[in-house]
Design a protein around this motif. Structure first.
Motif, PDB file in Angstrom:
ATOM      1  N   LEU A 102      36.556  37.225  39.751  1.00 13.86           N
ATOM      2  CA  LEU A 102      37.222  36.843  38.503  1.00 13.86           C
ATOM      3  C   LEU A 102      37.063  35.354  38.231  1.00 13.86           C
ATOM      4  O   LEU A 102      36.841  34.955  37.084  1.00 13.86           O
ATOM      5  CB  LEU A 102      38.700  37.232  38.541  1.00 13.86           C
ATOM      6  CG  LEU A 102      38.995  38.731  38.578  1.00 13.86           C
ATOM      7  CD1 LEU A 102      40.502  38.973  38.639  1.00 13.86           C
ATOM      8  CD2 LEU A 102      38.389  39.455  37.393  1.00 13.86           C
TER       9      LEU A 102
ATOM     10  N   CYS B 175      44.671  39.663  39.432  1.00 18.35           N
ATOM     11  CA  CYS B 175      44.587  38.233  39.106  1.00 18.35           C
ATOM     12  C   CYS B 175      45.504  37.379  39.972  1.00 18.35           C
ATOM     13  O   CYS B 175      45.628  36.184  39.739  1.00 18.35           O
ATOM     14  CB  CYS B 175      44.940  38.032  37.633  1.00 18.35           C
ATOM     15  SG  CYS B 175      43.851  38.905  36.510  1.00 18.35           S
TER      16      CYS B 175
ATOM     17  N   GLY C 140      43.067  33.370  35.208  1.00 18.66           N
ATOM     18  CA  GLY C 140      43.410  33.867  33.886  1.00 18.66           C
ATOM     19  C   GLY C 140      44.622  33.151  33.325  1.00 18.66           C
ATOM     20  O   GLY C 140      45.206  32.276  33.960  1.00 18.66           O
TER      21      GLY C 140
END
Length: 193
Positions: free
Chosen positions: A143, A133, A172
């Protein structure tokens, strides 16, 4: 009436656990104020309150955050914590053996997943999986595509700290082990990579 949880100086996930216990014991007219001294704890306590459809507001005083929480009018999202699948990612590579091959497989996995019609509700990243991430990750585009499709990506804050990556997080949101455990236990199905 007001109840106070002073969680300053406590390591993750203690501020969330203490806040949740206090929330469970509140009467109908009682407000809770949780005091924390770092942004990760602040964000995690806010996520807890909002996930339970409680109102929460933050005031910063010096290096501390005062989070006022009360039962109330915050609308629920309609998303059940028990709905769907959870993907658990504990490594930056997929499978055992060659790390180079594992990196290629992980990149292919997340690309394929981002193109799939059936998606997990959440992807939980811990240990070296948090590297996926962060800046320089070969799977960032995939992602980002998953996040845009509504998949919640949660990244372990303790793990980011361990790898010195907190300032390199690109996709995220930072979470804690308590929240990770709650999502795992509430999931209909957990798939571990």
């Amino acid at each position: 009436m007001e109840k106070v949880v002073d969680a300053r100086g406590l390591a993750c996930p203690q501020p969330v656990i203490q806040t949740k216990k206090a929330m469970e014991s509140l009467g109908p007219e009682t407000e809770l104020v949780t005091i924390v001294d770092n942004e990760v704890a602040r964000d995690n306590v806010l996520k807890l309150a909002r996930s339970m459809a409680w109102e929460a507001e933050v005031k910063e005083q010096g290096s501390d955050y005062y989070i006022r929480i009360r039962k109330g009018a915050m609308p629920t999202t309609g998303v059940s914590l028990t709905a769907g699948q959870v993907l658990l990612v504990g490594s930056a590579t997929l499978g055992r053996g060659s790390e180079e091959l594992g990196s290629i497989l992980m990149r292919n996995f997340f690309y394929s997943l981002s193109e799939a019609e059936v998606l997990p509700r959440r992807v939980l990243f811990f240990n070296s999986g948090v590297q996926l991430c962060c800046q320089g990750s070969p799977v960032l585009d995939s992602l980002l595509a998953l996040e845009q499709k509504g998949v919640e990506l949660l990244v372990c804050g303790t793990c980011l700290d361990y790898y010195h990556l907190k300032d390199k997080l690109c996709v995220g949101s930072v979470t804690n082990m308590y929240t990770i455990v709650e999502h795992l236990m509430a999931a209909e199905k957990v798939i571990s990579l």
